[in-house]
Design a protein around this motif. Structure first.
Motif, PDB file in Angstrom:
ATOM      1  N   THR A 310       9.599   8.695  -3.110  1.00  0.00           N
ATOM      2  CA  THR A 310       8.827   7.675  -3.824  1.00  0.00           C
ATOM      3  C   THR A 310       7.930   8.363  -4.847  1.00  0.00           C
ATOM      4  N   ASP A 311       7.482   7.599  -5.840  1.00  0.00           N
ATOM      5  CA  ASP A 311       6.495   8.177  -6.752  1.00  0.00           C
ATOM      6  C   ASP A 311       5.070   7.859  -6.290  1.00  0.00           C
ATOM      7  N   GLN A 312       4.965   7.271  -5.101  1.00  0.00           N
ATOM      8  CA  GLN A 312       3.644   6.925  -4.551  1.00  0.00           C
ATOM      9  C   GLN A 312       3.458   7.574  -3.184  1.00  0.00           C
ATOM     10  N   PRO A 313       3.591   8.902  -3.076  1.00  0.00           N
ATOM     11  CA  PRO A 313       3.555   9.535  -1.754  1.00  0.00           C
ATOM     12  C   PRO A 313       2.234   9.337  -1.019  1.00  0.00           C
ATOM     13  N   PRO A 336       9.290  11.764  -9.087  1.00  0.00           N
ATOM     14  CA  PRO A 336       8.932  11.307  -7.747  1.00  0.00           C
ATOM     15  C   PRO A 336       8.876  12.476  -6.759  1.00  0.00           C
ATOM     16  N   VAL A 337       8.431  12.155  -5.553  1.00  0.00           N
ATOM     17  CA  VAL A 337       8.196  13.194  -4.544  1.00  0.00           C
ATOM     18  C   VAL A 337       9.004  12.856  -3.287  1.00  0.00           C
ATOM     19  N   ILE A 338       9.631  13.880  -2.720  1.00  0.00           N
ATOM     20  CA  ILE A 338      10.264  13.717  -1.404  1.00  0.00           C
ATOM     21  C   ILE A 338       9.260  14.216  -0.369  1.00  0.00           C
ATOM     22  N   SER A 339       8.821  13.315   0.505  1.00  0.00           N
ATOM     23  CA  SER A 339       7.875  13.694   1.563  1.00  0.00           C
ATOM     24  C   SER A 339       8.625  13.775   2.883  1.00  0.00           C
ATOM     25  N   GLN A 340       8.304  14.819   3.623  1.00  0.00           N
ATOM     26  CA  GLN A 340       8.956  15.035   4.914  1.00  0.00           C
ATOM     27  C   GLN A 340       7.891  14.986   5.997  1.00  0.00           C
ATOM     28  N   PHE A 341       8.115  14.142   6.989  1.00  0.00           N
ATOM     29  CA  PHE A 341       7.168  13.993   8.098  1.00  0.00           C
ATOM     30  C   PHE A 341       7.898  14.381   9.375  1.00  0.00           C
TER      31      PHE A 341
END
Ligand SMILES: C[S@@+](CC[C@H](N)C(=O)[O-])C[C@H]1O[C@@H](n2cnc3c(N)ncnc32)[C@H](O)[C@@H]1O
Length: 344
Positions: A310-313, A336-341
């Motif tokens: 998303t571009d809204q991490p 955009p950013v790929i965030s990993q949880f």
């Protein structure tokens, strides 16, 4: 053992290390350099094995590295001259191992550059094509009419030049014919699945599945892929694409704020949330993200993994899963950013 070949993979900016990791697992491949949008390697294996790469946009036999390129208009004549020195024999041998080539190939040139110069990508293509045309009997044509594609990747005063191994770009999947605004590039979907550690047999959920790219890439990797969307047209596209890919998906029309799934029932969530300019979201993005995150948290197993583009991490938060990495990529002219949880 085959002769040693030099390779150049072109990938999405930000995913170079994911592609390098995927490539590094191929027998006979030794990584030599990870660079902006590229991975270079030496390879002595079977060229057909390279066609299974999922995270790269394309793979090329590396033909040459040209240094000291002139950024002024005189650089075009320099490119023509350099293109006239290209040697194709070994690269054509590798191409011939994976597909038949006619006696009189038709070639195209794809060019891109980083750094200011007084000529554009079309002029680079023409200049390189002129040099190749002088040296060979090949006919120059547009990419969709050619059976050989030359890739010229210029970064400031250096160019790397490659010959595409496959007939068409690896990143273009034959299954992806139904598209929606915001449909993901398949190699990016494949990279997100790798980041989530999706393995054959894993249950994988994409609650905002759109045209199904993530689910199809997951199913092709052997996962048990399930997803949904609140747009019936998206689900039709996903079904059509899945049928063409020859995979079976579990698809449902749903509102991701209220998933009809049992708690702690999926091991991996990989998804691409709707964002502002790409897909119309008919309510406050923050509220949608908050509710979707709560649902994802509810359905995920306690040792699950979440990977979200998303571009809204900053709107993403999971009480049980802290953010592990954030990776900015270049996509559709945006970043955009790929965030990993992960619980780990
Ligand atoms: C960025 S697109 C996903 C693109 C997808 N990864 C692909 O490759 O086609 C986001 C999707 O979320 C869907 N969507 C938006 N709000 C939703 C909601 N509340 N519940 C379920 N889906 C929703 C949109 O219809 C759109 O298809």
């Amino acid at each position: 053992m085959n002769d040693m070949m030099e390779l150049m993979a072109v990938t999405t900016r930000g995913l170079e290390n994911v592609s390098a990791d995927e490539m590094g697992r191929i027998a006979g491949l030794n990584l030599s350099q990870v660079a902006y949008r590229r991975v270079h390697a030496a390879f002595s294996g079977e060229p057909a094995d390279l066609l299974d790469l999922r995270t790269v946009d394309d793979i090329f036999l590396h033909l040459a590295a040209w240094e000291d390129l002139i950024p002024q208009r005189a650089g075009l004549a320099q490119l023509t001259e350099l293109a006239g020195t290209l040697a194709f024999t070994e690269a054509l041998g590798a191409v011939a191992r994976v597909r038949p080539l006619g006696a009189e190939p038709v070639f195209s040139v794809t060019a891109n550059f980083v750094g200011k110069r007084k000529y554009n990508a079309d002029e680079i293509k023409e200049a390189v094509a002129a040099g190749v045309g002088d040296r060979t009997s090949w006919r120059y044509a547009a990419e969709n009419e050619s059976d050989l594609n030359l890739r010229v990747f210029i970064e400031h005063d250096r160019a790397d030049v490659g010959l595409r191994l496959a007939a068409a770009s690896l990143g273009r999947r034959a299954y992806r014919q139904a598209n929606l605004p915001g449909s993901l590039k398949p190699p990016v979907a494949a990279a997100m699945l790798r980041m989530a550690g999706v393995l054959p047999g894993d249950s994988l959920l994409d609650p905002f599945c759109g045209a199904g790219t993530i689910l199809i890439e997951a199913a092709l990797a052997g996962a048990d892929a399930r997803g949904g969307d609140n747009d019936p047209l998206a689900l039709t596209a996903a079904r059509e694409n899945a049928a063409r890919a020859g995979v079976s998906l579990t698809l449902e029309e749903w509102d991701s704020r209220h998933l009809p799934l049992e708690g702690r029932s999926v091991a991996r969530v990989v998804t691409n949330l709707p964002w502002g300019r790409q897909v119309e979201v008919d309510e406050g993005t923050a509220a949608l993200y908050r509710q979707a995150c709560a649902e994802i948290d509810r359905v995920l197993t306690s040792n699950g993994e979440i990977v979200i583009l998303t571009d809204q991490p900053d709107l993403l938060a999971f009480p049980r899963h802290p953010v592990v990495t954030r990776t900015e990529i270049s996509l559709f002219g945006q970043t955009p950013v790929i965030s990993q949880f992960s619980v780990r």
